[in-house]
Enzyme design. Structure first.
Site, mmCIF file in Angstrom:
data_model
loop_
_atom_site.group_PDB
_atom_site.id
_atom_site.type_symbol
_atom_site.label_atom_id
_atom_site.label_comp_id
_atom_site.label_asym_id
_atom_site.label_seq_id
_atom_site.Cartn_x
_atom_site.Cartn_y
_atom_site.Cartn_z
ATOM 1 N N ARG A 198 0.858 -1.192 0.000
ATOM 2 C CA ARG A 198 0.000 0.000 0.000
ATOM 3 C C ARG A 198 0.891 1.239 0.000
ATOM 4 O O ARG A 198 2.105 1.138 0.161
ATOM 5 C CB ARG A 198 -0.823 0.094 1.299
ATOM 6 C CG ARG A 198 -1.770 -1.002 1.505
ATOM 7 C CD ARG A 198 -2.559 -0.799 2.784
ATOM 8 N NE ARG A 198 -1.877 -1.357 3.935
ATOM 9 C CZ ARG A 198 -1.774 -0.750 5.111
ATOM 10 N NH1 ARG A 198 -2.275 0.459 5.275
ATOM 11 N NH2 ARG A 198 -1.171 -1.332 6.120
ATOM 12 N N VAL A 217 8.314 -8.138 8.797
ATOM 13 C CA VAL A 217 9.721 -7.696 8.774
ATOM 14 C C VAL A 217 10.373 -7.746 10.160
ATOM 15 O O VAL A 217 11.596 -7.784 10.272
ATOM 16 C CB VAL A 217 9.894 -6.272 8.171
ATOM 17 C CG1 VAL A 217 9.511 -6.235 6.716
ATOM 18 C CG2 VAL A 217 9.164 -5.231 8.987
ATOM 19 N N ASN A 243 10.957 0.122 3.635
ATOM 20 C CA ASN A 243 9.876 1.098 3.747
ATOM 21 C C ASN A 243 8.792 0.693 4.755
ATOM 22 O O ASN A 243 8.047 1.550 5.224
ATOM 23 C CB ASN A 243 9.259 1.291 2.344
ATOM 24 C CG ASN A 243 7.915 1.982 2.382
ATOM 25 O OD1 ASN A 243 7.828 3.202 2.496
ATOM 26 N ND2 ASN A 243 6.834 1.190 2.334
ATOM 27 N N SER A 290 11.637 9.451 8.585
ATOM 28 C CA SER A 290 10.501 10.371 8.690
ATOM 29 C C SER A 290 10.989 11.710 9.234
ATOM 30 O O SER A 290 11.977 11.770 9.969
ATOM 31 C CB SER A 290 9.458 9.811 9.656
ATOM 32 O OG SER A 290 8.538 10.813 10.022
ATOM 33 N N TYR A 311 7.958 6.057 17.659
ATOM 34 C CA TYR A 311 8.125 6.182 16.201
ATOM 35 C C TYR A 311 9.347 7.043 15.861
ATOM 36 O O TYR A 311 10.177 6.675 15.024
ATOM 37 C CB TYR A 311 6.847 6.793 15.629
ATOM 38 C CG TYR A 311 6.804 6.950 14.133
ATOM 39 C CD1 TYR A 311 6.524 5.868 13.305
ATOM 40 C CD2 TYR A 311 7.009 8.197 13.538
ATOM 41 C CE1 TYR A 311 6.458 6.016 11.926
ATOM 42 C CE2 TYR A 311 6.941 8.354 12.164
ATOM 43 C CZ TYR A 311 6.658 7.270 11.361
ATOM 44 O OH TYR A 311 6.599 7.415 10.004
ATOM 45 N N ALA A 327 11.937 7.630 17.727
ATOM 46 C CA ALA A 327 13.155 6.896 18.106
ATOM 47 C C ALA A 327 13.515 5.875 17.027
ATOM 48 O O ALA A 327 14.686 5.742 16.644
ATOM 49 C CB ALA A 327 12.950 6.202 19.445
ATOM 50 N N LYS A 356 12.745 6.003 13.863
ATOM 51 C CA LYS A 356 13.118 6.675 12.611
ATOM 52 C C LYS A 356 14.473 7.386 12.721
ATOM 53 O O LYS A 356 15.226 7.476 11.757
ATOM 54 C CB LYS A 356 12.017 7.655 12.201
ATOM 55 C CG LYS A 356 10.682 6.974 11.847
ATOM 56 C CD LYS A 356 10.845 6.019 10.677
ATOM 57 C CE LYS A 356 9.536 5.480 10.152
ATOM 58 N NZ LYS A 356 9.726 4.563 9.003
ATOM 59 N N ILE A 358 2.758 12.775 4.134
ATOM 60 C CA ILE A 358 2.367 12.233 2.816
ATOM 61 C C ILE A 358 0.961 11.624 2.907
ATOM 62 O O ILE A 358 0.651 10.942 3.886
ATOM 63 C CB ILE A 358 3.369 11.130 2.369
ATOM 64 C CG1 ILE A 358 4.825 11.601 2.482
ATOM 65 C CG2 ILE A 358 3.050 10.654 0.950
ATOM 66 C CD1 ILE A 358 5.221 12.776 1.634
#
Ligand code: NDP
Length: 250
Positions: free
Chosen positions: A18, A67, A93, A145, A158, A160, A162, A191
């Site tokens: 997606r 993953v 990604n 990000s 999040y 941390a 990234k 985005i």
């Protein structure tokens, strides 16, 4: 000369079921790459692989794997290398959010986000790196990000994960620079995807006010940056962070 920059190359794109990953997979395929379409949910990776194959038969194969699961990812990596024979481009990604204030954040939500976003990228890198080293060429692009650059309230886990991707990228870039492999980060801003569609109008308004170009980004804005960093033209760029965020983090 063909204008397809990735002819005879194989790209692995995680989280390609997606959103941003789907756009990256389709862009690299349109420029000639064969694609391993990786996502967590089988139906999503299968749908994207089918759409790519409808335009260019025998170009894409779907793989459903978490993953965050090291062993499962090594197995998937082996399968991809067996199916395609090589790996030229890896785009890490796949990512998730579990936003809440640090005061209320559960241990589970911390672990899940770190394991998916940060360890997941390590897991896939580990699975294909040996093949790239043997080929003496490769491109790895990790999707971070703006949150990893600036921090965002409600995103301690999040941000941390990234920010961690950036340190990991630079370390691995140094380890393998002499083997013709580059490792870089693309740091998207806000985005339009499923991930951001859940945000309420107030949060969206607040975000828009912080974006100098005055619009949210499109998935293709990210795909273009990833395609550039994946290309031969970007061979002298490694260990870098390319913010694609309408100027938000400058
Ligand atoms: P989406 O939520 O739209 O899609 C996420 C994709 O990641 C899906 O294909 C999903 O698989 C896959 N995925 C999630 N968890 C796992 C897992 N454990 N194992 C395998 N695959 C997994 O996200 P976006 O397209 O918006 O985001 C893509 C990346 O860009 C993420 O890393 C995100 O953090 C980053 N980013 C996004 C921004 C935005 O504004 N949208 C801003 C900055 C960064 P499935 O489809 O099978 O569920």
């Amino acid at each position: 000369m063909s204008n397809k920059r990735f002819e005879n190359q194989v790209a692995v794109v995680t989280g390609a079921g997606r959103g941003i990953g789907e756009a990256i997979a389709k862009r690299l395929a349109a420029e000639g790459a064969k694609i391993a379409v990786v996502s967590r949910t089988e139906a999503n990776s299968a749908k994207v692989a089918e759409a790519i194959n409808a335009l260019a038969p025998d170009t894409a194969k779907p793989y459903a794997v978490d993953v965050a699961d090291f062993d499962a990812v090594q197995k998937a990596g082996d399968q991809i290398l067996a199916d395609f024979g090589r790996c030229d481009i890896l785009v890490n990604n796949a990512g998730i959010t579990r936003d809440t204030l640090a005061m209320r954040m559960s241990s589970e939500d911390w672990d899940l986000v770190l394991q998916t976003n940060l360890k997941g990228a390590f897991n896939f890198t580990r699975a294909v790196l040996r093949a790239m080293v043997k080929q003496r060429s490769g491109r790895i692009i990790n999707i971070s990000s703006v949150s990893g650059l600036m921090g965002l309230a409600g995103q301690a886990n999040y941000a941390a994960s990234k920010a961690g991707l950036i340190g990991m990228t630079k370390s691995i870039a140094r380890e393998i620079a002499s083997r013709g492999i580059t490792v870089n980060v693309v740091a998207p801003g806000f985005i339009e995807t499923d991930m951001t569609s859940v945000l309420n109008e107030e949060v969206r308004k607040g975000a828009l006010a912080q974006i100098p170009v005055s619009r949210f980004g499109a998935v293709d804005d990210i795909a273009s940056a990833v395609a550039f960093l994946s290309s031969a033209e970007a061979g002298y760029i490694s260990g870098q962070v390319l913010a694609v965020d309408g100027g938000m983090s400058m």
